[in-house]
Design a protein around this motif. Sequence first.
Motif, PDB file in Angstrom:
ATOM      1  N   GLY A  83       0.845  -1.198   0.000  1.00  0.00           N
ATOM      2  CA  GLY A  83       0.000   0.000   0.000  1.00  0.00           C
ATOM      3  C   GLY A  83       0.875   1.239   0.000  1.00  0.00           C
ATOM      4  O   GLY A  83       1.721   1.419  -0.863  1.00  0.00           O
ATOM      5  N   GLU A  84       0.696   2.074   1.007  1.00  0.00           N
ATOM      6  CA  GLU A  84       1.488   3.294   1.138  1.00  0.00           C
ATOM      7  C   GLU A  84       2.575   3.156   2.195  1.00  0.00           C
ATOM      8  O   GLU A  84       3.150   4.158   2.632  1.00  0.00           O
ATOM      9  N   ASP A  85       2.853   1.941   2.627  1.00  0.00           N
ATOM     10  CA  ASP A  85       3.817   1.730   3.703  1.00  0.00           C
ATOM     11  C   ASP A  85       4.864   0.702   3.306  1.00  0.00           C
ATOM     12  O   ASP A  85       4.721  -0.019   2.320  1.00  0.00           O
ATOM     13  N   LEU A  86       5.905   0.634   4.117  1.00  0.00           N
ATOM     14  CA  LEU A  86       6.927  -0.386   3.968  1.00  0.00           C
ATOM     15  C   LEU A  86       6.747  -1.427   5.053  1.00  0.00           C
ATOM     16  O   LEU A  86       6.433  -1.103   6.200  1.00  0.00           O
ATOM     17  N   GLU A  87       6.935  -2.687   4.673  1.00  0.00           N
ATOM     18  CA  GLU A  87       7.113  -3.722   5.673  1.00  0.00           C
ATOM     19  C   GLU A  87       8.452  -4.357   5.365  1.00  0.00           C
ATOM     20  O   GLU A  87       8.864  -4.440   4.200  1.00  0.00           O
ATOM     21  N   PHE A  88       9.142  -4.768   6.399  1.00  0.00           N
ATOM     22  CA  PHE A  88      10.503  -5.259   6.241  1.00  0.00           C
ATOM     23  C   PHE A  88      10.481  -6.776   6.296  1.00  0.00           C
ATOM     24  O   PHE A  88      10.188  -7.370   7.332  1.00  0.00           O
ATOM     25  N   ARG A  89      10.774  -7.393   5.149  1.00  0.00           N
ATOM     26  CA  ARG A  89      10.715  -8.848   5.019  1.00  0.00           C
ATOM     27  C   ARG A  89      12.113  -9.440   5.101  1.00  0.00           C
ATOM     28  O   ARG A  89      13.067  -8.905   4.524  1.00  0.00           O
ATOM     29  N   GLU A  90      12.198 -10.556   5.795  1.00  0.00           N
ATOM     30  CA  GLU A  90      13.499 -11.194   5.991  1.00  0.00           C
ATOM     31  C   GLU A  90      14.117 -11.572   4.658  1.00  0.00           C
ATOM     32  O   GLU A  90      13.463 -12.133   3.774  1.00  0.00           O
ATOM     33  N   LEU A  91      15.400 -11.267   4.522  1.00  0.00           N
ATOM     34  CA  LEU A  91      16.156 -11.569   3.319  1.00  0.00           C
ATOM     35  C   LEU A  91      17.101 -12.717   3.636  1.00  0.00           C
ATOM     36  O   LEU A  91      17.948 -12.606   4.513  1.00  0.00           O
ATOM     37  N   ARG A  92      16.906 -13.806   2.939  1.00  0.00           N
ATOM     38  CA  ARG A  92      17.753 -14.984   3.129  1.00  0.00           C
ATOM     39  C   ARG A  92      18.450 -15.296   1.818  1.00  0.00           C
ATOM     40  O   ARG A  92      17.871 -15.142   0.741  1.00  0.00           O
ATOM     41  N   ARG A  93      19.686 -15.760   1.927  1.00  0.00           N
ATOM     42  CA  ARG A  93      20.426 -16.133   0.718  1.00  0.00           C
ATOM     43  C   ARG A  93      19.655 -17.199  -0.046  1.00  0.00           C
ATOM     44  O   ARG A  93      19.164 -18.158   0.532  1.00  0.00           O
ATOM     45  N   GLY A  94      19.527 -16.990  -1.337  1.00  0.00           N
ATOM     46  CA  GLY A  94      18.868 -17.952  -2.205  1.00  0.00           C
ATOM     47  C   GLY A  94      17.356 -17.828  -2.269  1.00  0.00           C
ATOM     48  O   GLY A  94      16.723 -18.502  -3.078  1.00  0.00           O
ATOM     49  N   ALA A  95      16.750 -16.979  -1.425  1.00  0.00           N
ATOM     50  CA  ALA A  95      15.288 -16.825  -1.445  1.00  0.00           C
ATOM     51  C   ALA A  95      14.863 -16.044  -2.692  1.00  0.00           C
ATOM     52  O   ALA A  95      15.566 -15.142  -3.150  1.00  0.00           O
ATOM     53  N   ALA A  96      13.718 -16.411  -3.235  1.00  0.00           N
ATOM     54  CA  ALA A  96      13.194 -15.719  -4.418  1.00  0.00           C
ATOM     55  C   ALA A  96      12.786 -14.294  -4.057  1.00  0.00           C
ATOM     56  O   ALA A  96      12.302 -14.028  -2.958  1.00  0.00           O
ATOM     57  N   LEU A  97      13.001 -13.380  -5.003  1.00  0.00           N
ATOM     58  CA  LEU A  97      12.617 -11.984  -4.833  1.00  0.00           C
ATOM     59  C   LEU A  97      11.547 -11.633  -5.849  1.00  0.00           C
ATOM     60  O   LEU A  97      11.535 -12.178  -6.957  1.00  0.00           O
ATOM     61  N   GLU A  98      10.653 -10.722  -5.456  1.00  0.00           N
ATOM     62  CA  GLU A  98       9.563 -10.294  -6.332  1.00  0.00           C
ATOM     63  C   GLU A  98       9.674  -8.794  -6.612  1.00  0.00           C
ATOM     64  O   GLU A  98      10.094  -8.036  -5.738  1.00  0.00           O
ATOM     65  N   PRO A  99       9.259  -8.361  -7.801  1.00  0.00           N
ATOM     66  CA  PRO A  99       9.280  -6.926  -8.098  1.00  0.00           C
ATOM     67  C   PRO A  99       8.350  -6.166  -7.159  1.00  0.00           C
ATOM     68  O   PRO A  99       7.256  -6.630  -6.832  1.00  0.00           O
ATOM     69  N   GLN A 100       8.813  -4.986  -6.728  1.00  0.00           N
ATOM     70  CA  GLN A 100       8.040  -4.158  -5.806  1.00  0.00           C
ATOM     71  C   GLN A 100       7.590  -2.848  -6.429  1.00  0.00           C
ATOM     72  O   GLN A 100       6.982  -2.040  -5.752  1.00  0.00           O
ATOM     73  N   GLY A 101       7.920  -2.619  -7.662  1.00  0.00           N
ATOM     74  CA  GLY A 101       7.692  -1.311  -8.251  1.00  0.00           C
ATOM     75  C   GLY A 101       8.918  -0.448  -8.013  1.00  0.00           C
ATOM     76  O   GLY A 101       9.791  -0.800  -7.212  1.00  0.00           O
ATOM     77  N   PHE A 102       9.016   0.654  -8.702  1.00  0.00           N
ATOM     78  CA  PHE A 102      10.138   1.580  -8.593  1.00  0.00           C
ATOM     79  C   PHE A 102      11.472   0.912  -8.936  1.00  0.00           C
ATOM     80  O   PHE A 102      12.526   1.418  -8.596  1.00  0.00           O
ATOM     81  N   GLY A 103      11.459  -0.277  -9.549  1.00  0.00           N
ATOM     82  CA  GLY A 103      12.676  -0.962  -9.951  1.00  0.00           C
ATOM     83  C   GLY A 103      13.359  -1.762  -8.858  1.00  0.00           C
ATOM     84  O   GLY A 103      14.496  -2.176  -9.018  1.00  0.00           O
ATOM     85  N   THR A 104      12.680  -1.988  -7.744  1.00  0.00           N
ATOM     86  CA  THR A 104      13.303  -2.737  -6.657  1.00  0.00           C
ATOM     87  C   THR A 104      12.599  -4.072  -6.440  1.00  0.00           C
ATOM     88  O   THR A 104      11.528  -4.319  -6.988  1.00  0.00           O
ATOM     89  N   TYR A 105      13.234  -4.909  -5.641  1.00  0.00           N
ATOM     90  CA  TYR A 105      12.734  -6.251  -5.364  1.00  0.00           C
ATOM     91  C   TYR A 105      12.740  -6.501  -3.860  1.00  0.00           C
ATOM     92  O   TYR A 105      13.475  -5.849  -3.122  1.00  0.00           O
ATOM     93  N   ALA A 106      11.939  -7.465  -3.432  1.00  0.00           N
ATOM     94  CA  ALA A 106      11.889  -7.885  -2.026  1.00  0.00           C
ATOM     95  C   ALA A 106      11.412  -9.324  -1.972  1.00  0.00           C
ATOM     96  O   ALA A 106      10.818  -9.822  -2.929  1.00  0.00           O
ATOM     97  N   PRO A 107      11.656  -9.998  -0.847  1.00  0.00           N
ATOM     98  CA  PRO A 107      11.087 -11.335  -0.680  1.00  0.00           C
ATOM     99  C   PRO A 107       9.563 -11.274  -0.771  1.00  0.00           C
ATOM    100  O   PRO A 107       8.956 -10.226  -0.514  1.00  0.00           O
ATOM    101  N   GLY A 108       8.948 -12.398  -1.105  1.00  0.00           N
ATOM    102  CA  GLY A 108       7.495 -12.461  -1.254  1.00  0.00           C
ATOM    103  C   GLY A 108       6.751 -12.320   0.070  1.00  0.00           C
ATOM    104  O   GLY A 108       7.344 -12.301   1.154  1.00  0.00           O
ATOM    105  N   ALA A 109       5.434 -12.253  -0.031  1.00  0.00           N
ATOM    106  CA  ALA A 109       4.572 -12.032   1.129  1.00  0.00           C
ATOM    107  C   ALA A 109       4.655 -13.157   2.154  1.00  0.00           C
ATOM    108  O   ALA A 109       4.261 -12.969   3.307  1.00  0.00           O
TER     109      ALA A 109
END
Length: 191
Positions: A83-109
């Motif tokens: 939405g209009e906020d950030l949530e901080f998702r754990e980043l683990r080596r080898g975990a899949a990343l998903e597009p977040q908009g603005f050209g960045t990626y993050a772990p999935g929901a």
Amino acid sequence: MSGSLSEKARLRAEALARRDAMDGAARIEAGFAVAETVAADLAFEPGTVVSGFLPIRSEIDLRPLMAILADRGARLCVPAIVGEDLEFRELRRGAALEPQGFGTYAPGADAPVLDPAIMLVPFAAFDRRGHRIGYGRGYYDRAIARLASAGRPPRTLGLGFAVQEVPRVPDEPHDAALDLIATECGIHRGS
């Protein structure tokens, strides 16, 4: 207030143009310099949650620093846009990343959501007092305020390039300075 907003927009555009004009190799070397400087300066207990960010456009690449912090026992996370906020998702080596908009990626929901004790914060521009200009959407400001209002104010470290420095960021009484700013030229402690 509209004057400070237009001044922020001008400073943002000028600082980002200087950042964009940096040679790619210089950007990479600056990223390694920041990683070494911050890693040597930043003390934390193993298991501490540290939020980093994955670079967009010409941003500094924090992956070398994040690897060092993980090797020292940090539990890493990166922001996901919800939405209009950030949530901080754990980043683990080898975990899949998903597009977040603005050209960045993050772990999935399905990744664990963490509250960082230390936040590595991007900026468009900064001053030596520790004030920053972001990209204009307020995501980080809201995330920092949310953690602080929950009684868990994070240590905040702004990371970027020396060319992004401006003489003074227009700030208002409610604006909180970052605890420190790190560039390839060293560390500046916030006021």
